[in-house]
Design a protein around this motif. Structure first.
Motif, short mmCIF file in Angstrom:
data_model
loop_
_atom_site.label_atom_id
_atom_site.label_comp_id
_atom_site.label_asym_id
_atom_site.label_seq_id
_atom_site.Cartn_x
_atom_site.Cartn_y
_atom_site.Cartn_z
N ASP A 42 0.84 -1.21 0.00
CA ASP A 42 0.00 0.00 0.00
C ASP A 42 0.87 1.25 0.00
O ASP A 42 0.61 2.20 -0.75
CB ASP A 42 -0.93 0.01 1.22
CG ASP A 42 -2.07 -1.00 1.10
OD1 ASP A 42 -2.27 -1.53 -0.01
OD2 ASP A 42 -2.73 -1.27 2.12
N ARG A 43 1.89 1.27 0.84
CA ARG A 43 2.76 2.43 0.92
C ARG A 43 3.56 2.59 -0.37
O ARG A 43 3.75 3.70 -0.87
CB ARG A 43 3.72 2.32 2.11
CG ARG A 43 4.60 3.55 2.30
CD ARG A 43 5.60 3.39 3.45
NE ARG A 43 4.96 3.33 4.74
CZ ARG A 43 5.63 3.33 5.89
NH1 ARG A 43 6.98 3.38 5.87
NH2 ARG A 43 5.00 3.27 7.04
N GLN A 66 -3.05 -7.76 -5.03
CA GLN A 66 -1.71 -7.79 -4.44
C GLN A 66 -0.76 -8.64 -5.28
O GLN A 66 0.39 -8.26 -5.50
CB GLN A 66 -1.81 -8.35 -3.01
CG GLN A 66 -2.52 -7.44 -2.04
CD GLN A 66 -2.82 -8.12 -0.72
OE1 GLN A 66 -2.99 -9.34 -0.65
NE2 GLN A 66 -2.89 -7.34 0.35
#
Length: 390
Positions: A118-119, A163
């Motif tokens: 996510d980051r 993902q």
């Protein structure tokens, strides 16, 4: 991700040989690579010490040296609070509930491919590369690694399709011994660094003592499951797992002289039931809501299931529903514990691989996974972590 396209790649570097070579290969493939080491403890010395490949002060230094040799920027990201909440506290909670968690699987799910990804995406990266031994097929499915002894598709099966689409596994097509040779040829000092095997956040490897320190002691009974006879006592049911043989502390052997195993754990009354190995046999396994990596299915289908990392593979009929999976094994399995993952592989999704790599054609694609809630035998479903039924 299209092959041959230059990507911005964040390489997760643990400080071990696998992640270092994975980062080097991403650079060699023409990508714009940045290395990052995850600080998983505010005080690394409270976790395992020594050069073991995860969670130590030495590891962060090894990762930085590898990045320097490869010639990529390097950063350390503080993930300690998130790791403690999502992995360590989950570990405590699962054992307190009479279940047996897999912390590496949870770390992949919550940290490496959730928080980190996510980051990374927020910072403009296209993908995260890791040193896991797994492959992505041309169809985008997660597949077993070429090296069966190192295959980590089981612990990656918790990833969702989004993902997986932004993940890279550069080592999946190479046996581990050749990865070490390559590391030496690249001048990486971690080439002969030992692999990590223990749970990274248990410094001395004493899982029972680690749990006792957090969850405390409470005397309970160890009972023969068949007769109900009290055979001994313990100071905390959370210190046991289904299938456990050693460490029961029973002074009197079974009448037939055979070993006893933990059959069930009931946290509510702090009770541990034991019996012969034959009583561990199950042929029906239930999970919670599945994570689908391949096309979602609604009708029963034939598949192969794996019940623990590097464990045996069982042919099974899988019955899916939105609430969970039911796997009817074609042969019995032993010591299946609630809290572990059931990973479903498609035996028909064979992908041709270079025979020289030692793989050949095989069905090795991950279809879905689910956390085991309960197990059963014939028509009598029983929980493998507690006395509760399905």
């Amino acid at each position: 991700m299209v092959e041959g396209v230059k990507l911005r790649v964040l390489a997760a570097m643990s400080g071990g040989v696998d992640s270092a070579v994975a980062a080097a290969r991403a650079v060699e493939a023409g990508h714009d690579v940045t290395g990052v080491h995850l600080a998983l403890s505010k005080n690394p010395q409270t976790y395992r010490t020594g050069a073991r490949g995860c969670c130590t002060i030495e590891d962060s230094r090894d990762a930085r040296r590898a990045a320097d040799v490869i010639g990529i920027p390097f950063y350390v990201w503080d993930m300690a609070e998130r790791f403690h909440e999502d992995v360590v506290e989950d570990f405590y909670a699962e054992y307190a509930a009479g279940r047996t968690p897999n912390p590496c699987l949870r770390c992949n799910e919550k940290i490496k491919f959730a928080a980190v990804l996510d980051r990374a995406m927020a910072l403009g990266f296209d993908a995260v590369a890791t040193g896991h031994y797994a492959r992505k097929g041309d169809d985008g499915l997660l597949r077993r690694a070429v090296d069966p002894a190192k295959d980590q598709s089981y612990v990656l099966a918790v990833l969702n399709p989004a993902q997986l689409a932004h993940s890279m596994f550069p080592l999946g097509d190479t046996p581990k011994d050749l990865v070490r040779v390559e590391a030496e040829e690249r001048g990486l000092a971690v080439a002969r660094k030992p692999d990590s095997h223990d749970i990274c956040f248990i410094a001395d490897g004493d899982t029972s003592g680690f749990l006792k320190n957090k969850l405390g002691s409470k005397e309970g009974e160890i009972v023969d499951a068949a007769s109900g006879e009290v055979l001994g006592s313990h100071d905390g049911a959370h210190q046991f797992t289904v299938g456990q043989r050693h460490g029961l502390g029973l002074k009197r052997p079974a009448a037939d002289g055979k070993p006893r195993y933990v059959l069930s754990i009931t946290p509510v009354d702090n009770r541990v039931e034991v019996g012969p190995r034959e009583a561990l046999r199950v042929d029906r396994i239930h999970t919670g809501a599945p994570v689908w990596l391949g096309p979602e299915r609604t009708e029963p289908f034939e598949a192969e299931v794996q019940l623990r990392a590097h464990g045996e593979v069982y042919p099974a009929t899988v019955v899916p529903s939105p609430k969970g999976l039911r796997a009817e094994l074609h042969q019995g399995a032993f010591g299946v514990a609630a809290g572990q993952a059931l990973v479903v592989y498609d035996p028909d999704a064979a992908e041709h691989n270079d025979a020289s790599a030692g793989v050949g054609d095989r069905g090795d694609a991950v279809l879905c996974s689910g956390t085991i809630d309960a197990t059963g035998l014939n028509d009598a479903a029983v929980s493998s972590g507690s006395a509760a039924g399905v």
